[in-house]
Structures are given as C-alpha cells and as structure tokens.
Scaffold this motif. Structure first.
Motif, PDB file in Angstrom:
ATOM      1  N   LEU A  53       0.875  -1.165   0.000  1.00  0.00           N
ATOM      2  CA  LEU A  53       0.000   0.000   0.000  1.00  0.00           C
ATOM      3  C   LEU A  53       0.914   1.218   0.000  1.00  0.00           C
ATOM      4  N   ARG A  54       0.663   2.165  -0.904  1.00  0.00           N
ATOM      5  CA  ARG A  54       1.570   3.310  -1.033  1.00  0.00           C
ATOM      6  C   ARG A  54       0.829   4.602  -0.742  1.00  0.00           C
ATOM      7  N   ASP A  55       1.435   5.446   0.070  1.00  0.00           N
ATOM      8  CA  ASP A  55       0.862   6.754   0.390  1.00  0.00           C
ATOM      9  C   ASP A  55       1.020   7.675  -0.816  1.00  0.00           C
ATOM     10  N   VAL A  56      -0.114   8.016  -1.435  1.00  0.00           N
ATOM     11  CA  VAL A  56      -0.086   8.870  -2.632  1.00  0.00           C
ATOM     12  C   VAL A  56      -0.827  10.183  -2.378  1.00  0.00           C
ATOM     13  N   SER A  57      -0.921  10.582  -1.130  1.00  0.00           N
ATOM     14  CA  SER A  57      -1.704  11.774  -0.783  1.00  0.00           C
ATOM     15  C   SER A  57      -1.234  12.998  -1.559  1.00  0.00           C
ATOM     16  N   ALA A  58       0.061  13.268  -1.530  1.00  0.00           N
ATOM     17  CA  ALA A  58       0.583  14.480  -2.161  1.00  0.00           C
ATOM     18  C   ALA A  58       0.380  14.450  -3.673  1.00  0.00           C
ATOM     19  N   GLY A  61      -3.226  15.006  -4.856  1.00  0.00           N
ATOM     20  CA  GLY A  61      -3.834  16.311  -4.668  1.00  0.00           C
ATOM     21  C   GLY A  61      -4.578  16.502  -3.367  1.00  0.00           C
ATOM     22  N   VAL A  62      -4.452  15.569  -2.435  1.00  0.00           N
ATOM     23  CA  VAL A  62      -5.153  15.667  -1.151  1.00  0.00           C
ATOM     24  C   VAL A  62      -4.210  16.270  -0.116  1.00  0.00           C
ATOM     25  N   ASP A  63      -4.594  17.411   0.438  1.00  0.00           N
ATOM     26  CA  ASP A  63      -3.777  18.062   1.463  1.00  0.00           C
ATOM     27  C   ASP A  63      -4.685  18.492   2.606  1.00  0.00           C
ATOM     28  N   PHE A  64      -4.649  17.755   3.687  1.00  0.00           N
ATOM     29  CA  PHE A  64      -5.488  18.072   4.840  1.00  0.00           C
ATOM     30  C   PHE A  64      -4.772  17.638   6.103  1.00  0.00           C
ATOM     31  N   THR A  65      -4.660  18.552   7.043  1.00  0.00           N
ATOM     32  CA  THR A  65      -4.127  18.240   8.365  1.00  0.00           C
ATOM     33  C   THR A  65      -5.176  18.634   9.390  1.00  0.00           C
ATOM     34  N   ASP A 439       3.556   7.058  11.225  1.00  0.00           N
ATOM     35  CA  ASP A 439       3.904   8.456  11.445  1.00  0.00           C
ATOM     36  C   ASP A 439       2.721   9.321  11.849  1.00  0.00           C
ATOM     37  N   GLU A 440       1.560   8.712  12.158  1.00  0.00           N
ATOM     38  CA  GLU A 440       0.398   9.469  12.583  1.00  0.00           C
ATOM     39  C   GLU A 440      -0.336   8.717  13.687  1.00  0.00           C
ATOM     40  N   SER A 441      -1.231   9.432  14.348  1.00  0.00           N
ATOM     41  CA  SER A 441      -2.130   8.803  15.312  1.00  0.00           C
ATOM     42  C   SER A 441      -3.469   8.630  14.614  1.00  0.00           C
ATOM     43  N   SER A 442      -3.680   7.456  14.013  1.00  0.00           N
ATOM     44  CA  SER A 442      -4.762   7.246  13.068  1.00  0.00           C
ATOM     45  C   SER A 442      -6.112   7.134  13.761  1.00  0.00           C
ATOM     46  N   ARG A 443      -7.153   7.452  13.002  1.00  0.00           N
ATOM     47  CA  ARG A 443      -8.520   7.376  13.504  1.00  0.00           C
ATOM     48  C   ARG A 443      -9.439   6.715  12.463  1.00  0.00           C
ATOM     49  N   ALA A 444     -10.087   7.495  11.623  1.00  0.00           N
ATOM     50  CA  ALA A 444     -11.074   6.950  10.683  1.00  0.00           C
ATOM     51  C   ALA A 444     -10.388   6.236   9.519  1.00  0.00           C
ATOM     52  N   LEU A 445     -11.140   5.317   8.907  1.00  0.00           N
ATOM     53  CA  LEU A 445     -10.606   4.505   7.812  1.00  0.00           C
ATOM     54  C   LEU A 445     -11.743   4.110   6.887  1.00  0.00           C
ATOM     55  N   ALA A 446     -11.604   4.409   5.604  1.00  0.00           N
ATOM     56  CA  ALA A 446     -12.619   4.055   4.609  1.00  0.00           C
ATOM     57  C   ALA A 446     -11.947   3.390   3.416  1.00  0.00           C
ATOM     58  N   SER A 447     -12.715   2.587   2.661  1.00  0.00           N
ATOM     59  CA  SER A 447     -12.161   1.839   1.535  1.00  0.00           C
ATOM     60  C   SER A 447     -13.008   2.017   0.283  1.00  0.00           C
ATOM     61  N   GLY A 448     -12.350   1.900  -0.858  1.00  0.00           N
ATOM     62  CA  GLY A 448     -13.011   1.953  -2.154  1.00  0.00           C
ATOM     63  C   GLY A 448     -11.966   1.983  -3.253  1.00  0.00           C
ATOM     64  N   PHE A 463      -5.805  11.994  14.178  1.00  0.00           N
ATOM     65  CA  PHE A 463      -6.007  12.999  15.222  1.00  0.00           C
ATOM     66  C   PHE A 463      -4.848  13.979  15.199  1.00  0.00           C
ATOM     67  N   ASN A 464      -5.174  15.240  14.914  1.00  0.00           N
ATOM     68  CA  ASN A 464      -4.171  16.304  14.863  1.00  0.00           C
ATOM     69  C   ASN A 464      -3.048  15.989  13.875  1.00  0.00           C
ATOM     70  N   GLY A 465      -3.393  15.247  12.820  1.00  0.00           N
ATOM     71  CA  GLY A 465      -2.392  14.856  11.833  1.00  0.00           C
ATOM     72  C   GLY A 465      -2.949  14.904  10.429  1.00  0.00           C
ATOM     73  N   ARG A 466      -2.196  14.368   9.501  1.00  0.00           N
ATOM     74  CA  ARG A 466      -2.548  14.496   8.092  1.00  0.00           C
ATOM     75  C   ARG A 466      -3.424  13.349   7.601  1.00  0.00           C
ATOM     76  N   LEU A 467      -4.256  13.671   6.640  1.00  0.00           N
ATOM     77  CA  LEU A 467      -5.082  12.688   5.949  1.00  0.00           C
ATOM     78  C   LEU A 467      -4.233  11.970   4.909  1.00  0.00           C
ATOM     79  N   ARG A 468      -4.356  10.622   4.853  1.00  0.00           N
ATOM     80  CA  ARG A 468      -3.541   9.838   3.931  1.00  0.00           C
ATOM     81  C   ARG A 468      -4.408   9.052   2.948  1.00  0.00           C
ATOM     82  N   VAL A 469      -4.010   9.069   1.690  1.00  0.00           N
ATOM     83  CA  VAL A 469      -4.606   8.230   0.655  1.00  0.00           C
ATOM     84  C   VAL A 469      -3.612   7.113   0.368  1.00  0.00           C
ATOM     85  N   LEU A 470      -4.014   5.870   0.623  1.00  0.00           N
ATOM     86  CA  LEU A 470      -3.144   4.710   0.410  1.00  0.00           C
ATOM     87  C   LEU A 470      -3.618   3.947  -0.811  1.00  0.00           C
ATOM     88  N   ARG A 471      -2.808   3.977  -1.855  1.00  0.00           N
ATOM     89  CA  ARG A 471      -3.153   3.264  -3.085  1.00  0.00           C
ATOM     90  C   ARG A 471      -2.729   1.804  -2.965  1.00  0.00           C
TER      91      ARG A 471
END
Length: 567
Positions: A53-58, A61-65, A439-448, A463-471
């Motif tokens: 699974l690869r973090d492709v957030s940047a 185009g997804v940028d959210f903290t 590298d984060e304190s994770s909370r919510a998780l969705a799939s699709g 929580f108080n961290g960045r949103l990640r898109v994992l391809r």
C-alpha cells in the motif's frame, strides 16, 4: 476510549487468551518488550507474504491536516476525529473524498471546515466551496447515502452539536439538518443509514458519546504528567438517537417510541445488519468501556436491547471493552455476518462469530491478542487486498493516553497502523514492508477503488495529523469483481447481500456504507480470486427477501445488478 489499565493488570487479563506459555509468566513484560515482540512477529510474517500500500496523498492532490484544537488542555473531544467518507458526490462513477473538519471546541478560536475533493481518475481537486459543503467543525462521524431518493448521495455529519445534514441536489449541497429535524446538539460520533421499517426510506441512527461541556472537564494524569481522562470519569454516557425518515422530506425522533430512550452508552461505532435473518435490520453499537448494544428490530417500529443475552455485550472475560471501530464480514466461511471490534492497548481486539441467535468470542482462537494488544485500534476494514480469495484487515492505530515510555516524546500518541492476514482460521500481522505507516495517530478509515483498477484503496485520517490516501499496489495474479447492487429506484441497496460460488467455494459480502470508525465506504462489494474461470453462480438477495441469480459471470469488471420493481 477506556484508558489503559496498569500494565500488569492488562497483561494478566490478556494472557488468558494469548497462548499457554504466557499463562505461566511470572512478571508482566514492559510496553517496550511487548512492542518489540509485535515488531518481530510482523517482520517474520510479512517476509513470507509481502503486500503493498503506497501513500499517494501528495501526488493525488489531497492536502489536509486535522486541527484537533490541541493546546495542552486535554479535553475529551480533542482526540476523537476526524471522520471520512468515500462517495460518488457528483454522479460520474468516481469515488470522491469527504473529510470532517475540526477546530475550536468551545468557539473561542478558529473553526476548521469540512472538505470535499472531486476525483478524476485518481487525481483529486478540492471542490469544497464550489459544492457548498464547507461546514465547520468540530465534526466527527460521516455517513453518506441518498436519503431523499433523488439519485444524489447526501452526507450526514455528526458534530459536537449541532449535527449537520448536507442535501445533495447534483450541483451543490445545502445544509438542512435543523429544517428536517436531525440537528441534535449532543456529542455525535458514529452514524448509520438503514431502513428500519422496510418502507423504502433510509432512517438514521446516531451515536452520542458523552454529555460533554467544558464545565465537566477534569484534570487527569499519566506517569505524573497531564493526560486525557477516561470517559468514565465524566459519569455522563450519551443518549443515542433514532430518526425515522418521513417520505424524504423530514425526520421524526422515534428514540422513545422505539424503546431506546434511557439505554445509554459511550458509542463510537455502529453497524446495521440483519443478524437474526428475520428480514428486519438490526443494529450493533460498539460502546467505549460500557457494554455494547445489540438492538434487535422487532419489525413493529420497536427494538429490544439483546446484547447480554446474545453474548456480545462483553468479551469472554466479562470485560466491556473500549469498543471503537467495527468490521462486519464473514470471518469463518459459514456465510454469516460476524463482527470484529477494535480495542485499546493492552486489551485484545474482539472477534464475535455468529452462532445462530448468539455470538461466540473467538478472539483467542483467531490469534488476535498476539498482534493487537500493543496498540490502540480505531478504524478497521476487512478486504481482499491481494485478490487471492482470503481477507486482509487494515487497522488504523493511535494512542489515547500516554505510555510510560512515551513521556516527553513530542508525538506521544503516534502508533503504527497494521495490515493483518486471515488464513486457515487464524490471523497474522504482515505489516512490515506493506505500506502500513507509523507516522500518525490514526482514527477513521474508509475503503473503495479510487483509481479504477479493480482493487480497494484506503483513506486514513489522523487525530491532529494528516489525511492519507493509500493506493493498493498489489502485484498478485488474482482477479477481481465489484458488484454494484441497486434497489428498484436505482439507489444503493443497503442491507442486501451478494454470494458467489466458485468451484464449490462460496463467499459472501454485505452491501453497506457505514462501518469502521466514523466512516463511510463505497457500498459496492468487492471479491478477489486466484482463478480466472467464470463464476458458477452469483446470487444477490435484497432486504425484502427477493433474489436474483446470475451464472457465468466473468471477472475483472464492475457488475451492476438492479432489483426489478414489484408490480
């Protein structure tokens, strides 16, 4: 979240379900020793079964903290969110991404808006302002569905009062919660859309965590330094709400009429499923350190709380776990909906297997304690990550209280996420090298399937961290099938089930959007398989009992199955 008990107490409880060798331990291992053991197990397991699974957030185009309003006060609402949703907000068949906002809890500082990104083939563009859905936080649970049956997916957002309902008209969203009667001003967390009375309109259940206000906050400590309090310290569990949808134009609060008023918990997760097979959708609620709820739907507009009798209020040790996220899939191959509930550090996650009208705690038999006890789990998704016909589980982890070894750490609540494989009636951690991150304190998780390649991708909030898109970049040779089940009006048929038969091996998936922790996922169901031969049969069963059987279905496609309208 129930704060961690003293290490020696938790190890004594957890050891009963880990292994015989641990039953005779003469001393409790330290947190550092426990974590080292878990890392060794993960490395050994993943060497035999690499996953990716690869973090492709940047690049996507997804940028959210997330702004948790974390300023050293250690207020309970700070560490809860944010929720996420994957939904087709604009009707172009791509899954768009919505995340709940944060910001000032007491209104004394700036608010953080919820955000919506439009998906164009895996590349995301911020369309929050264009679509009119930038309502302010602090917001937590997100539940998406077409509640008014106009063909557009709407969004409910549970907040620290008042809740919000974003009605989608195709071009823009309009906030209508107060107008339609769902703007409760509690501490809303998880929510779920389901048809409670089989009238064709989606009703809404909302969990309320604690009756919270700044005036009830307390000062709590861990290892001599300030820390978050156990929710039980407030002695104020929330009252969940049930809203009946009246023809898509308003909601009525039927909490009391349904028999739910007065039954309070600290709800963080909820899933809707017909657990007893009577044709009426039930509810399972994961409560934090209070007994879980199993609301049996009587079919007459009322519900009976049956968790104790059904064996799912507590774990097998009689402990009301710190229930947070829920996955509801078939864990043991008997074609029934089982439950997996995430839990706090030093307690095992909970696996509940359906056994007729009751549930069996199979956590130890599935080997959950060995890898889950070092961390605190929130979101959870069970999916066939590598298309071999077996389930994997992704667990979004993040601490809620200080471990002694983390005092003074600038990011003390960060914990590694985990990827776990289900096989031969057991589970094993295959996180190392998988792309599960630390590298984060994770909370919510969705799939699709975000990029249209047939495998399921993930979105993880922090929580108080960045949103990640994992391809999902699995390189297996397996094949896939996504089944888009629709009702007679063309909407997602929430509550339906899909069963496939491939060479005598049967699998089942359940059509739902809400599960995990504060999250909505794509309601389309996904199957994987090694063989490319056509399916012997695919059977769709809608909530009203009607069925459709298809034979010779080919792999590697999105299959839309519509229910014929009865005359």
């Amino acid at each position: 979240m129930l704060r961690a008990l003293p290490t020696w107490t938790c190890w004594t409880l957890g050891a009963l379900g880990v292994a015989a060798a641990l039953w005779h331990a003469t001393r409790a291992p330290s947190a550092r020793e426990t974590a080292a053991l878990a890392r060794a197990q993960r490395a050994t397991a993943s060497a035999a079964h690499p996953l990716a699974l690869r973090d492709v957030s940047a690049e996507s185009g997804v940028d959210f903290t997330h702004d948790a309003d974390f300023h050293g006060r250690f207020w309970l609402p700070e560490e809860m969110g944010p929720g996420v949703a994957l939904l087709d907000a604009d009707g172009d068949t791509d899954l768009d991404l919505f995340v709940a906002g944060g910001g000032s809890i007491d209104g004394s500082g700036p608010a953080q808006a919820c955000r919506l990104w439009r998906n164009d083939g895996g590349r995301f563009t911020d369309s929050t302002e264009e679509r009119g859905c930038g309502i302010h936080g602090p917001a937590y649970g997100v539940a998406s569905a077409d509640f008014d049956r106009d063909g557009d997916v709407d969004i409910f957002v549970a907040r620290l009062g008042p809740n919000a309902l974003l009605r989608n008209d195709g071009a823009r969203f309009t906030e209508v919660a107060r107008e339609l009667g769902v703007a409760d001003e509690g501490f809303g967390t998880a929510a779920v859309w389901f048809d409670m009375d089989r009238d064709g309109w989606l009703d809404l259940y909302v969990c309320n965590y604690v009756d919270w206000s700044p005036s009830i906050e307390k000062r709590c400590y861990a290892s001599g330094v300030p820390d978050y309090c156990d929710p039980g310290a407030y002695e104020s569990p929330g009252q969940d709400r049930l809203y009946r949808n009246v023809d898509g134009v308003r909601f009525e609060d039927v909490t009391e009429r349904a028999g739910m008023r007065g039954t309070r918990g600290q709800g963080l997760g909820v899933v809707a499923e017909d657990f007893d097979g009577d044709g009426h959708c039930d509810l399972y609620v994961a409560n934090d350190s209070t007994p879980a709820f199993l609301w049996r739907n009587r079919g007459d507009g009322t519900f009976a709380e049956d968790a104790l009798k059904a064996g799912c209020a507590y774990n097998s040790l009689g402990v009301a776990i710190a229930g947070m996220g829920i996955a509801c899939e078939d864990l043991d191959g008997d074609l029934r909906a089982d439950l997996l509930v995430t839990n706090i550090r030093n307690q095992s996650h909970l696996a509940l297997l359906a056994r007729g009208p009751r549930f069996e705690d199979a956590s130890a038999r599935l080997a959950l304690p060995a890898w889950s006890m070092p961390w605190t789990g929130f979101g959870v998704v069970l999916f066939d990550q590598d298309h071999d016909g077996a389930l994997e589980g992704y667990f979004a982890n993040g601490a809620v209280n200080l471990a002694p070894s983390r005092v003074g750490d600038p990011r003390p609540y960060v914990e590694p996420d985990q990827l776990v494989r289900f096989e031969n009636g057991r589970t094993r951690d295959v996180s190392e090298g998988s792309g599960a991150v630390a590298d984060e304190s994770s909370r919510a998780l969705a799939s699709g399937d975000l990029d249209g390649d047939g495998d399921l991708d993930l979105v993880v909030s922090a929580f108080n961290g960045r949103l990640r898109v994992l391809r999902n970049e699995q390189q297996g040779s397996g094949h896939w099938l996504i089944v888009d089940v629709r009702d007679e009006r063309g909407g997602a048929a929430l509550g339906a089930r899909v069963e496939i038969d491939l060479g005598g091996r049967r699998q089942v998936r359940f059509v739902r959007a809400q599960s995990s922790y504060l999250s909505s996922s794509d309601p389309r169901v996904h199957f994987g398989a090694v063989a490319a031969s056509k399916l012997d049969a695919l059977v769709v069963r809608w909530p009203d009992g009607s069925e459709r059987r298809l034979e010779g279905v080919a792999w590697d496609r999105v299959l839309v199955v519509r229910k014929e309208e009865r005359r």
